[in-house]
Scaffold this motif. Structure first.
Motif, PDB file in Angstrom:
ATOM      1  N   LYS A  33       0.869  -1.175   0.000  1.00  0.00           N
ATOM      2  CA  LYS A  33       0.000   0.000   0.000  1.00  0.00           C
ATOM      3  C   LYS A  33       0.902   1.219   0.000  1.00  0.00           C
ATOM      4  O   LYS A  33       1.980   1.210   0.586  1.00  0.00           O
ATOM      5  CB  LYS A  33      -0.855  -0.047   1.271  1.00  0.00           C
ATOM      6  N   SER A  44      -4.386   6.923   0.558  1.00  0.00           N
ATOM      7  CA  SER A  44      -3.763   5.620   0.366  1.00  0.00           C
ATOM      8  C   SER A  44      -4.221   5.011  -0.947  1.00  0.00           C
ATOM      9  O   SER A  44      -5.337   5.246  -1.409  1.00  0.00           O
ATOM     10  CB  SER A  44      -4.087   4.691   1.537  1.00  0.00           C
ATOM     11  N   PHE A  46      -3.384   1.278  -3.563  1.00  0.00           N
ATOM     12  CA  PHE A  46      -2.651   0.037  -3.809  1.00  0.00           C
ATOM     13  C   PHE A  46      -2.017   0.069  -5.197  1.00  0.00           C
ATOM     14  O   PHE A  46      -1.360  -0.871  -5.600  1.00  0.00           O
ATOM     15  CB  PHE A  46      -3.592  -1.173  -3.678  1.00  0.00           C
TER      16      PHE A  46
END
Length: 93
Positions: A33, A44, A46
């Motif tokens: 992440k 955030s 991925f």
């Protein structure tokens, strides 16, 4: 269906930090992440490609347009792109 779609919001700013975080899910899968910060706010993702754009913005002192959704886990970055500085930031020289 009781699922409410969160509205995508956007902000244009400089990037102050990009960090990589690794760990394991409850199911035992590895994950990576990326935490992208602009001052006090953090987002955030991925997506490694989004993190690369954020890092390029930070390293080049460029501005980025961050698209994100507010979720129960915080600000979830959905897209990021490099942009020109906002007009009020451009100084005549």
């Amino acid at each position: 269906a009781g699922i409410q779609e969160e509205a995508v919001q956007k902000v244009i700013s400089r990037i102050s930090d990009v960090r990589k975080q690794t760990g394991k899910t409850k199911a035992g899968k590895d994950f990576t992440k990326y935490i992208i910060k602009n001052g006090n706010a953090e987002y955030s993702t991925f997506s490694e490609s989004n993190a690369k754009i954020a890092k390029e913005a930070k390293d080049s002192d460029m501005w980025a347009e961050i698209h994100y959704k507010q979720t129960q886990y915080g600000n979830d970055l959905t897209a990021i792109c490099l942009v020109d500085p906002p007009p009020e930031e451009v100084q005549e020289g």
